[in-house]
Design a protein around this motif. Structure first.
Motif, mmCIF file in Angstrom:
data_model
loop_
_atom_site.group_PDB
_atom_site.id
_atom_site.type_symbol
_atom_site.label_atom_id
_atom_site.label_comp_id
_atom_site.label_asym_id
_atom_site.label_seq_id
_atom_site.Cartn_x
_atom_site.Cartn_y
_atom_site.Cartn_z
ATOM 1 N N TYR A 49 39.845 11.420 -153.434
ATOM 2 C CA TYR A 49 38.436 11.156 -153.724
ATOM 3 C C TYR A 49 37.516 12.168 -153.026
ATOM 4 O O TYR A 49 36.300 12.077 -153.110
ATOM 5 C CB TYR A 49 38.053 9.730 -153.345
ATOM 6 C CG TYR A 49 38.527 8.689 -154.361
ATOM 7 C CD1 TYR A 49 38.132 8.798 -155.703
ATOM 8 C CD2 TYR A 49 39.351 7.633 -154.002
ATOM 9 C CE1 TYR A 49 38.557 7.867 -156.646
ATOM 10 C CE2 TYR A 49 39.781 6.706 -154.937
ATOM 11 C CZ TYR A 49 39.377 6.818 -156.256
ATOM 12 O OH TYR A 49 39.792 5.909 -157.195
ATOM 13 N N GLN A 82 34.192 9.627 -156.403
ATOM 14 C CA GLN A 82 34.434 11.013 -156.028
ATOM 15 C C GLN A 82 33.358 11.476 -155.038
ATOM 16 O O GLN A 82 32.164 11.392 -155.326
ATOM 17 C CB GLN A 82 34.420 11.882 -157.291
ATOM 18 C CG GLN A 82 35.159 13.187 -157.141
ATOM 19 C CD GLN A 82 36.643 12.989 -156.813
ATOM 20 O OE1 GLN A 82 37.330 12.220 -157.483
ATOM 21 N NE2 GLN A 82 37.122 13.651 -155.771
ATOM 22 N N TYR A 137 41.654 4.809 -161.523
ATOM 23 C CA TYR A 137 40.948 5.900 -160.853
ATOM 24 C C TYR A 137 39.461 5.722 -161.134
ATOM 25 O O TYR A 137 39.068 5.473 -162.271
ATOM 26 C CB TYR A 137 41.444 7.251 -161.375
ATOM 27 C CG TYR A 137 40.571 8.401 -160.937
ATOM 28 C CD1 TYR A 137 40.638 8.871 -159.634
ATOM 29 C CD2 TYR A 137 39.672 8.991 -161.828
ATOM 30 C CE1 TYR A 137 39.810 9.914 -159.222
ATOM 31 C CE2 TYR A 137 38.846 10.029 -161.423
ATOM 32 C CZ TYR A 137 38.914 10.478 -160.119
ATOM 33 O OH TYR A 137 38.090 11.506 -159.708
ATOM 34 N N ARG A 194 43.754 11.587 -162.284
ATOM 35 C CA ARG A 194 42.545 11.331 -163.089
ATOM 36 C C ARG A 194 42.852 10.440 -164.290
ATOM 37 O O ARG A 194 41.959 9.803 -164.831
ATOM 38 C CB ARG A 194 41.934 12.643 -163.593
ATOM 39 C CG ARG A 194 41.830 13.721 -162.524
ATOM 40 C CD ARG A 194 40.476 13.790 -161.845
ATOM 41 N NE ARG A 194 40.466 14.905 -160.895
ATOM 42 C CZ ARG A 194 40.353 14.761 -159.576
ATOM 43 N NH1 ARG A 194 40.203 13.560 -159.049
ATOM 44 N NH2 ARG A 194 40.369 15.811 -158.781
ATOM 45 N N GLU A 225 47.255 16.670 -161.192
ATOM 46 C CA GLU A 225 45.893 16.190 -161.346
ATOM 47 C C GLU A 225 45.788 15.156 -162.464
ATOM 48 O O GLU A 225 45.094 14.146 -162.332
ATOM 49 C CB GLU A 225 44.958 17.373 -161.643
ATOM 50 C CG GLU A 225 43.520 16.926 -161.831
ATOM 51 C CD GLU A 225 42.518 18.028 -161.502
ATOM 52 O OE1 GLU A 225 42.917 19.208 -161.502
ATOM 53 O OE2 GLU A 225 41.341 17.685 -161.256
ATOM 54 N N PRO A 271 35.989 7.590 -161.084
ATOM 55 C CA PRO A 271 35.229 8.824 -160.882
ATOM 56 C C PRO A 271 33.960 8.589 -160.054
ATOM 57 O O PRO A 271 33.507 9.476 -159.327
ATOM 58 C CB PRO A 271 34.885 9.276 -162.301
ATOM 59 C CG PRO A 271 35.232 8.150 -163.204
ATOM 60 C CD PRO A 271 36.203 7.279 -162.495
#
Lengths: 478, 330
Positions: free
Chosen positions: A108, A135, A130, A125, A121, A132
């Motif tokens: 993150y 992040q 996950y 992702r 990756e 976003p």
């Protein structure tokens, strides 16, 4: 009682396969149960079940309109873990939760482990859990998983293997505590002769863990437990933990967000909340950020969270760590972040997104257990050896369509444990173990955990929703 | 204390008090109907006033038409179609308790849960059909046990005052319903008066006070205005007034919210009225107006302690409130 016990071709927790004798740490138990006839055993079992029902230690059966409550079946024969064995488990689990937290903090933020080519990756992702939104977000104490339930099984040589990590809202710890109470009542002498390590300080450690997350200085932290409500299957556990910790149990409608701070509505006005032990998934936390149709969450909660005005345990986005594809990479993580060899091994795992693995899976469906990457509770699973042709065909199609979503593992024949079955006969049933790991200022694991048992003959599925029960787990002092 | 928790404690207590009062009323009614005039059907004779007083006439008519079962006792005791049957009241009380298990003692929870498991069981129906008096006694005994546990195992703080608030309001309401039932058919027979008093456990106390002088006037006077009998409306309102002040912290004789003001006003009216005032407007209108006041008080407490100012505004504008008062006031 054990004279007609059949060992079978599995690792048995109580009896050695070589000569059929009981392991040293089970001898006291063998004697004590040997004194009981079927009638006495049945009477004890009835008393315990009645106690659970009257105390309301029940779960709600989903899909039942009347909201029927059932007790989680409890088996009177405890599982016993010797001191040295537990030390090894503890060491392995500690190592694992450190690595998982470092991993989450890494992906993150900088994503070193991706850059260094250890975890692809796409795998990160592409994981359903996950987030976003997380992040670059700093979470309290840089720590993501405060409460983890890791499922362990034993293969046919008795070796402990990690089956999966539950890093979102693992449940079951209330049964650990209640099972212990029941056993102390039913077998006081046996219990005290064994010198079992106690488990009843779990709520205290949990509260310390939560308070540790508070980001408001100079103020006694206000912690609450956020529940989806009374119809959730784990509602009993939510009230149980809140009561034992002495904190409020709240529903989404009890909380309100004003100017990016979270408050609970009380008869005396609004009170600011510092830490939320949430027992609802990310998806339902905040209808403004996640599922719009969620009535369980709190509008604006994510905003307050991202600004650091409230802490959540576990953090948002930890579902990434219990993704079943990520699972395959945990041994690598341990080596990468800690420069250590994993103490606890994992079950060999084939990842359907790798072309070679997928071909192997599709060719060997009959021998493998196929799991959907993001389902839990024993759903979305194909048990190869007992599956039908059409079930396999359906899974094959799904695997080809969404390879990222599936993994496969060889069938590990879970160890068995003597268990009281129909007509109070004692038979071997498959078990697993879910220890609970708390990660606050330091890492603490209550000795033992929830031993779940597949009550149906031959079954390997221990989930309460699918015919599972539980046992008390006794970790010995020495 | 969380607003939702206060709400649950309040309703938990109301439902228990409701169950107890229903059990008292039905049992007395059942016992009386044993001396029935055989030429009358039970519906015409005895049960009608009870259905009227509990506001269950319409729903009973509908349910009995659908199921063909006209038994009023069973309807009030067990019916699933009747959201206020004893069984449903206990289930509701227990459901509310389940939501606030961290606020109540373990003993209280366990006994309430046992109560619920019993009333919901087939064993209960069996006992009821074989020995109804034992069944109703058991219900009443459970309620008394729970009342005792509330007082002896739960801290007497804010939550406890909400429990007492629910209890006082429900009890006042139920006593007015017994009165309603009594005044249903003009001057009732002595035996009816005795039954009504017994259903409030007021028989001996009444006899002592009025030296056995049975009349509708005296019975109404006693159940409305007695300063010392714990089920009289006046007594209950004094309790309510006390607990509301304990919650808000304001001094007696003053008010800080609408619920407190209405309660004080009702209490003053009861303190300074006599049976003459009742006769002036007639039994029915007098009781009706009291019941209307109780509903108002319940609504005002909900708006003061449970809803946020924002939500009250939308409530006033007839928008559905985000947070329903999901329980019902009868």
């Amino acid at each position: 009682m054990f004279s007609r016990y059949e060992l079978g071709h599995f690792f048995d927790e109580m009896y050695r396969r070589e000569d059929g004798g009981a392991f040293e740490h089970y001898k006291l138990l063998e004697n004590r149960f040997g004194e009981l006839d079927a009638q006495a055993l049945e009477a004890k079992q009835l008393l315990v079940n009645e106690g659970f029902l009257e105390e309301g230690i029940t779960f709600t059966v989903y899909g039942d309109e009347k909201g029927t409550e059932r007790i989680f079946p409890f088996d009177l024969i405890p599982r016993i873990i010797p001191h040295a064995e537990w030390q090894q488990i503890e060491e392995g689990l500690t190592q694992r939760i450190i690595a998982l937290n470092l991993f989450l903090n890494d992906v993150y933020h900088e994503g070193r482990i991706i850059r260094d080519g250890i975890v692809p990756e796409d795998v990160v992702r592409g994981a359903a859990h996950y987030r976003p939104e997380m992040q670059g977000v700093k979470v309290s104490k840089d720590n993501y998983i405060q409460i983890c339930g890791t499922d362990l099984i034993r293969d046919d040589s008795g070796r402990y293997l990690v089956l999966e990590d539950n890093a979102r809202c693992p449940s079951g710890v209330s049964y650990v505590l209640e099972n212990r109470e029941a056993m102390k009542r039913a077998f006081p002498q046996l219990y005290s002769n064994y010198r079992v390590r106690p488990v009843d300080n779990y709520p205290d450690i949990l509260l310390d863990t939560l308070q540790h997350l508070s980001q408001r200085a100079g103020h006694a932290p206000v912690c609450v437990l956020l529940t989806p409500g009374v119809y959730n299957s784990a509602y009993f556990e939510h009230t149980f933990l809140a009561r034992k910790m002495g904190i409020e149990i709240v529903e989404g409608r009890d909380l309100i967000v004003l100017d990016s701070y979270v408050y609970m509505r009380t008869t005396q006005g609004l009170v600011q909340v510092d830490v939320i032990y949430r027992r609802i998934d990310d998806d339902f936390l905040d209808p403004l950020t996640f599922r719009k149709d969620s009535l369980l969450g709190v509008s604006g909660l994510m905003d307050a969270y991202l600004k650091g005005n409230v802490a959540l345990a576990n953090a948002v986005g930890t579902g990434l760590a219990d993704d079943k594809v990520i699972y395959a990479y945990v041994p690598e993580m341990i080596r990468y972040y800690l420069d250590q060899e994993p103490v606890l091994e994992s079950v060999p795992t084939y990842l359907a997104w790798r072309d070679t693995d997928r071909a192997y899976i599709l060719d060997h469906l009959e021998e493998l257990v196929v799991k959907s990457a993001n389902e839990s509770g024993g759903y979305g699973m194909l048990m190869g050896p007992t599956s039908t042709k059409s079930e396999r065909a359906a899974f094959a199609e799904n695997i080809r369509a969404e390879p990222r979503n599936f993994i496969a593992q060889p069938v590990v024949s879970l160890s068995r444990h003597p268990t009281i079955c129909e007509n109070t006969s004692i038979e071997g049933r498959h078990i697993d173990l879910r220890p609970f790991i708390l990660y606050g200022e330091k890492i603490e694991i209550i000795p033992g955990g929830l031993t779940r048992v597949a009550l149906n003959k031959g079954s390997l599925i221990v989930n309460s929703s699918q015919g599972g029960g539980s046992k008390d787990t006794w970790v010995l002092h020495s | 204390m969380l607003s939702r928790v206060a709400n649950s404690l309040y309703w938990l207590s109301r439902y228990l008090e409701r169950a107890e009062n229903l059990a008292r009323m039905v049992e007395v009614q059942r016992y009386d109907s044993l001396d029935n005039n055989p030429s009358q059907t039970p519906e015409e004779n005895d049960w009608k006033p009870l259905l009227y007083a509990t506001c269950m006439e319409a729903i009973h008519a509908e349910a009995s038409e659908r199921s063909g079962d006209t038994d009023v006792g069973r309807f009030i005791t067990f019916s699933e179609a009747n959201s206020d049957s004893i069984r449903q009241c206990v289930a509701q009380a227990r459901e509310n308790a389940r939501m606030v298990r961290d606020q109540i003692s373990e003993e209280f929870w366990r006994e309430l849960n046992r109560f619920h498991l019993f009333v919901a069981s087939d064993k209960a129906i069996q006992l009821w059909s074989e020995r109804p008096e034992s069944f109703y006694r058991k219900v009443i005994e459970y309620c008394m046990l729970l009342t005792g546990l509330v007082n002896t195992t739960i801290p007497h703080d804010e939550g406890w005052h909400f429990i007492q608030t629910g209890k006082a309001l429900e009890r006042a309401d139920k006593t007015t319903r017994v009165l309603d039932m009594l005044a249903y058919q003009g001057e009732p027979q002595r035996s009816r008066l005795a039954s009504a008093l017994r259903s409030c456990s007021a028989f001996s106390a009444f006899k002592a006070e009025y030296r056995g002088n049975f009349s509708l006037e005296n019975a109404v006077s006693f159940l409305l205005f007695s300063p010392s009998f714990p089920r009289s409306v006046r007594f209950c309102m004094r309790q309510l007034d006390h607990h509301l002040h304990a919650i808000s912290g304001s001094s007696p004789g003053s008010f800080t919210n609408e619920g407190e003001r209405l309660t004080g006003s009702s209490l003053a009216q009861l303190n300074f009225s006599s049976i003459g005032n009742v006769l002036q407007v007639g039994y029915h209108s007098y009781i009706d107006s009291l019941q209307e006041q109780f509903n108002q008080i319940g609504q005002q407490l909900f708006e003061t302690y449970i809803l946020l100012p924002l939500e009250i505004r939308s409530l006033r504008q007839n928008e559905p409130p985000h947070w329903q008062q999901h329980q019902q006031q009868q």
